[in-house]
Design an enzyme around this catalytic site. Sequence first.
Site, PDB file in Angstrom:
ATOM      1  CE1 TYR A 141      40.978  53.792  52.886  1.00 27.01           C
ATOM      2  CE2 TYR A 141      43.163  54.729  52.556  1.00 27.01           C
ATOM      3  CZ  TYR A 141      42.159  53.869  52.164  1.00 27.01           C
ATOM      4  OH  TYR A 141      42.340  53.072  51.054  1.00 27.01           O
ATOM      5  CG  ASP A 182      37.254  52.734  53.770  1.00 27.27           C
ATOM      6  OD1 ASP A 182      36.802  51.678  54.280  1.00 27.27           O
ATOM      7  OD2 ASP A 182      37.798  52.754  52.646  1.00 27.27           O
ATOM      8  CG  HIS A 304      34.222  53.879  49.316  1.00 22.77           C
ATOM      9  ND1 HIS A 304      34.263  53.138  50.487  1.00 22.77           N
ATOM     10  CD2 HIS A 304      35.325  53.512  48.612  1.00 22.77           C
ATOM     11  CE1 HIS A 304      35.330  52.368  50.477  1.00 22.77           C
ATOM     12  NE2 HIS A 304      35.991  52.568  49.349  1.00 22.77           N
ATOM     13  CB  CYS A 548      26.502  33.644  33.319  1.00 22.85           C
ATOM     14  SG  CYS A 548      27.442  33.908  31.793  1.00 22.85           S
TER      15      CYS A 548
END
Length: 558
Positions: A141, A182, A304, A548
Amino acid sequence: MKIVTWNINGIRTFKNGIKKILDSFDADIICVQETKVTRDLLDEKTAIVDGYNSYFSFSRGRSGYSGVATYCKDAATPFLAEEGLTGLLSNQGAVIGCYGDQVELTSEELLALDNEGRAVITQHHFIGQDGLQKLTVINVYCPRADPDKPERKEFKLQFYRLLQCRAEAILSSGSHVIILGDVNTSHRPIDHCDPDDVDNFEDNPGRKWLDQFLFETAENSENGNAADEPAEDFQESASGGKFVDSFRYFHPKRSNAFTCWSTLTGARQTNYGTRIDYIFSNHSLVKTFFIGVDIMPEVEGSDHCPVWAQLSCTLQSSPRCPPVCTRHMPEFIGRQQKLSRFLFKIPEKQNISNSSEKSLPGSQDAGEIRENLNPVVQKQNVGKKRPTDREDTNAHKSKKSKTTKTESNAKGSLLAFFKPKQTQLIPTKEKQIESCQDGPGTGSNSKICPSDLQNDMNVSKLLEMETENQDEVEGESTSMDKPNDCKKGPCTGFWKAVLHGPPQPPLCKSHNEPCVLRTVKKAGPNLGRQFFVCARPQGHASNPQARCNFFAWVEKGK
């Protein structure tokens, strides 16, 4: 053989245990990252899972932070296992070794890199074309580079260099190597949802490290092959990279293949994410034994998603688990002593009988010691009503009765502090009239005289005056007849100003939908300020279903 990696974002989120999750993958080796558990918080149902043997690395500096774990099926038990990359956390003897050249880092830097619980290494055996072969799995990690903390950027690069040094040293010893987990860096623009929004994408130090750590063909380096097919021929780049991104080996041109999304912005709904979870392997292992690699975005439960790889080899199981396996931890095999055994020793009965001659340190005397250790009926003081013959008979029949009430002596006892104090009630006028008829008396049936009542009333008035004065000092009133000046007056306006509630959300201009209220949590001049943005999930600017660009500050006082 099947292997899976997944950043689970907290292993304690699986309230019903992790076995159901592990079984759902039907894999021989499952590597998880960001367990967020320290050893003192690791429970048995997570550490000891039926059908699996597990290996953990914990953060030693912060609780609920980092941490990795590797679960192996009993049929794929590793022969060796080790915590960390530096070797400083390993016990003497059963270690994998091959640490490489670490002269660039000091001992303090090496220990700091391993103290966050970011790596677990397991070594397995399998039968290949050349006979018995070794396979080393490095579950990592990697740190995240915090933009506001420059020292963490250097820490991340140091971890990358240490990982590469250890992996290449193990590869040089003759073992195949798989690095998975990761990595916290998206390699190519195809691995990022919006590379144009990232400043100096190619100049990122993490991506530069991946460029020289991995090797690939020139045609497959950026845009991928003409079709999403496995690359037939990989050649090492000039930088000498020795490992392959196995997902890109099988899917060189697949876009929108992300493994991590922001949960705060709901970006998973629009697939606005990055691919930062990898399965790296040495080239010969990928080319000879890898059958397929893919991501699992349909699996939820974390920010994840898992990544899996299938190999054509079959692992051999070790007859016993390595020493760092959780099955060997003292707290899970019944060897760890209870803390209470080190704090006090239970006194024996024969010692209690001699306690009248010796006193314990402090203010307790011999009588109090006997009372605290074994409360019994004390001798009755002079002046107390003698029990009747009937009461004596009942006392002999019930030897196991509770302790009777006793009057405290001059010194008092420890038990007296835990007994509630009895308060005398102020007599009513009826009792006053009744006392005048019978006159004063003594004993349990005595009445209250008018003079005594008058004195009690005077004391009561003094207490009331004192309470009123105290309330006036504290700014409160205890009178039942409160003025009604605050009703529908200035007080109402004050509370409306304080408890006005959240402001009315405006409508965003693109979708004409109510906006959502957010608060700035980043340190700076706008910390704590509130603002409105579009309530839709974050996505690419070209996606009409995404959020937006509406933004409006909330004015103070509204």
